[in-house]
Write a protein that holds these residues in place. Sequence first.
Motif, mmCIF file in Angstrom:
data_model
loop_
_atom_site.group_PDB
_atom_site.id
_atom_site.type_symbol
_atom_site.label_atom_id
_atom_site.label_comp_id
_atom_site.label_asym_id
_atom_site.label_seq_id
_atom_site.Cartn_x
_atom_site.Cartn_y
_atom_site.Cartn_z
ATOM 1 N N GLY A 223 53.908 47.181 34.049
ATOM 2 C CA GLY A 223 52.585 47.289 34.659
ATOM 3 C C GLY A 223 52.624 48.062 35.963
ATOM 4 N N ILE A 224 53.645 47.795 36.773
ATOM 5 C CA ILE A 224 53.789 48.529 38.034
ATOM 6 C C ILE A 224 54.036 50.011 37.758
ATOM 7 C CG2 ILE A 224 55.279 48.829 40.062
ATOM 8 C CD1 ILE A 224 55.623 45.735 40.016
ATOM 9 N N ILE A 225 54.895 50.299 36.782
ATOM 10 C CA ILE A 225 55.212 51.695 36.454
ATOM 11 C C ILE A 225 53.970 52.439 35.968
ATOM 12 C CG2 ILE A 225 56.497 53.173 34.849
ATOM 13 C CD1 ILE A 225 58.780 51.068 35.036
ATOM 14 N N THR A 226 53.247 51.847 35.009
ATOM 15 C CA THR A 226 52.063 52.542 34.476
ATOM 16 C C THR A 226 50.960 52.654 35.520
ATOM 17 O OG1 THR A 226 51.216 50.486 33.492
ATOM 18 C CG2 THR A 226 52.537 51.940 32.062
ATOM 19 N N SER A 227 50.834 51.652 36.375
ATOM 20 C CA SER A 227 49.810 51.718 37.417
ATOM 21 C C SER A 227 50.120 52.815 38.436
ATOM 22 C CB SER A 227 49.696 50.373 38.138
ATOM 23 O OG SER A 227 49.215 49.387 37.264
ATOM 24 N N VAL A 228 51.378 52.931 38.816
ATOM 25 C CA VAL A 228 51.774 53.978 39.760
ATOM 26 C C VAL A 228 51.559 55.362 39.133
ATOM 27 C CG1 VAL A 228 53.762 55.012 40.942
ATOM 28 C CG2 VAL A 228 53.349 52.558 41.113
ATOM 29 N N LEU A 229 51.973 55.505 37.880
ATOM 30 C CA LEU A 229 51.796 56.797 37.206
ATOM 31 C C LEU A 229 50.319 57.158 37.058
ATOM 32 C CD1 LEU A 229 54.570 56.585 34.476
ATOM 33 C CD2 LEU A 229 54.521 58.081 36.487
ATOM 34 N N ALA A 230 49.506 56.194 36.645
ATOM 35 C CA ALA A 230 48.073 56.454 36.481
ATOM 36 C C ALA A 230 47.423 56.752 37.832
ATOM 37 C CB ALA A 230 47.394 55.268 35.812
ATOM 38 N N GLY A 231 47.814 56.028 38.867
ATOM 39 C CA GLY A 231 47.284 56.289 40.204
ATOM 40 C C GLY A 231 47.665 57.672 40.704
ATOM 41 N N ALA A 232 48.919 58.048 40.487
ATOM 42 C CA ALA A 232 49.368 59.392 40.883
ATOM 43 C C ALA A 232 48.626 60.459 40.081
ATOM 44 C CB ALA A 232 50.873 59.529 40.687
ATOM 45 N N GLY A 233 48.424 60.204 38.800
ATOM 46 C CA GLY A 233 47.676 61.150 37.967
ATOM 47 C C GLY A 233 46.244 61.302 38.439
ATOM 48 N N ALA A 234 45.595 60.185 38.762
ATOM 49 C CA ALA A 234 44.219 60.237 39.253
ATOM 50 C C ALA A 234 44.143 60.984 40.583
ATOM 51 C CB ALA A 234 43.661 58.825 39.395
ATOM 52 N N LEU A 235 45.112 60.759 41.436
ATOM 53 C CA LEU A 235 45.150 61.463 42.722
ATOM 54 C C LEU A 235 45.327 62.966 42.523
ATOM 55 C CD1 LEU A 235 45.214 61.371 45.826
ATOM 56 C CD2 LEU A 235 47.686 61.036 45.654
ATOM 57 N N LEU A 236 46.250 63.355 41.658
ATOM 58 C CA LEU A 236 46.469 64.781 41.390
ATOM 59 C C LEU A 236 45.244 65.430 40.749
ATOM 60 C CD1 LEU A 236 50.190 64.737 40.211
ATOM 61 C CD2 LEU A 236 49.259 65.719 42.322
ATOM 62 N N ILE A 237 44.580 64.712 39.870
ATOM 63 C CA ILE A 237 43.350 65.236 39.266
ATOM 64 C C ILE A 237 42.301 65.459 40.345
ATOM 65 C CG2 ILE A 237 41.394 64.612 37.777
ATOM 66 C CD1 ILE A 237 43.521 63.194 35.964
ATOM 67 N N THR A 238 42.141 64.486 41.220
ATOM 68 C CA THR A 238 41.165 64.603 42.310
ATOM 69 C C THR A 238 41.486 65.787 43.210
ATOM 70 O OG1 THR A 238 40.821 62.211 42.267
ATOM 71 C CG2 THR A 238 40.118 63.384 44.249
ATOM 72 N N LEU A 239 42.740 65.917 43.601
ATOM 73 C CA LEU A 239 43.135 67.036 44.468
ATOM 74 C C LEU A 239 42.947 68.372 43.775
ATOM 75 C CD1 LEU A 239 46.367 65.525 46.084
ATOM 76 C CD2 LEU A 239 44.103 65.827 47.145
ATOM 77 N N THR A 240 43.260 68.442 42.494
ATOM 78 C CA THR A 240 43.097 69.679 41.746
ATOM 79 C C THR A 240 41.637 70.079 41.649
ATOM 80 O OG1 THR A 240 45.062 69.224 40.427
ATOM 81 C CG2 THR A 240 43.508 70.833 39.516
ATOM 82 N N LEU A 241 40.768 69.119 41.339
ATOM 83 C CA LEU A 241 39.351 69.427 41.198
ATOM 84 C C LEU A 241 38.671 69.653 42.543
ATOM 85 C CD1 LEU A 241 38.372 67.028 38.277
ATOM 86 C CD2 LEU A 241 38.839 69.485 38.198
ATOM 87 N N ALA A 242 39.212 69.095 43.608
ATOM 88 C CA ALA A 242 38.626 69.302 44.935
ATOM 89 C C ALA A 242 38.784 70.748 45.397
ATOM 90 C CB ALA A 242 39.274 68.349 45.942
ATOM 91 N N GLU A 243 39.748 71.452 44.836
ATOM 92 C CA GLU A 243 39.973 72.845 45.215
ATOM 93 C C GLU A 243 38.997 73.816 44.555
ATOM 94 O OE1 GLU A 243 44.025 73.719 44.296
ATOM 95 O OE2 GLU A 243 44.799 72.433 45.862
ATOM 96 N N LEU A 244 38.248 73.343 43.559
ATOM 97 C CA LEU A 244 37.324 74.238 42.862
ATOM 98 C C LEU A 244 36.120 74.562 43.691
ATOM 99 C CD1 LEU A 244 37.404 72.870 39.226
ATOM 100 C CD2 LEU A 244 38.546 74.862 40.133
#
Length: 140
Positions: free
Chosen positions: A119-140
Amino acid sequence: MQELSPEYLAEIARQMSAISAFLGGFAAAFLGTLLTQSTPRRVVSWAVASAAVASVGFIITVIAMTKLVVVLHPQAPANVSKSGVLGARATGLLCFMLGIYALMASIGLSGWLRSRRMGIITSVLAGAGALLITLTLAEL
């Protein structure tokens, strides 16, 4: 919203529609798998709910973006109303983002069905993925 050329907007709509169809299918399959869990834990309910939200969000995105492609096509009949472009664009974008974040949430929650460590592993990965998605889309 920023004014975009009809050709550019139609291409964005086609891409978002294709991505949403793929991710919506994945979210629906994930939802089906989660529904087979007989564990009465609350985390199952949250994972099922977030997968359902993701599926619905992506389905709405496909419909909204398909409307954009149809309305913006250069050979669309004259009686096709161009008035719904802004609404379809806003609906499609909001539902796409809702689907993305809900899918990340269901992925993050899924590990908790197995163990605390997973649970900790998947939560960290999903959180990192959500953060990267947000940062990527914020640059548009």
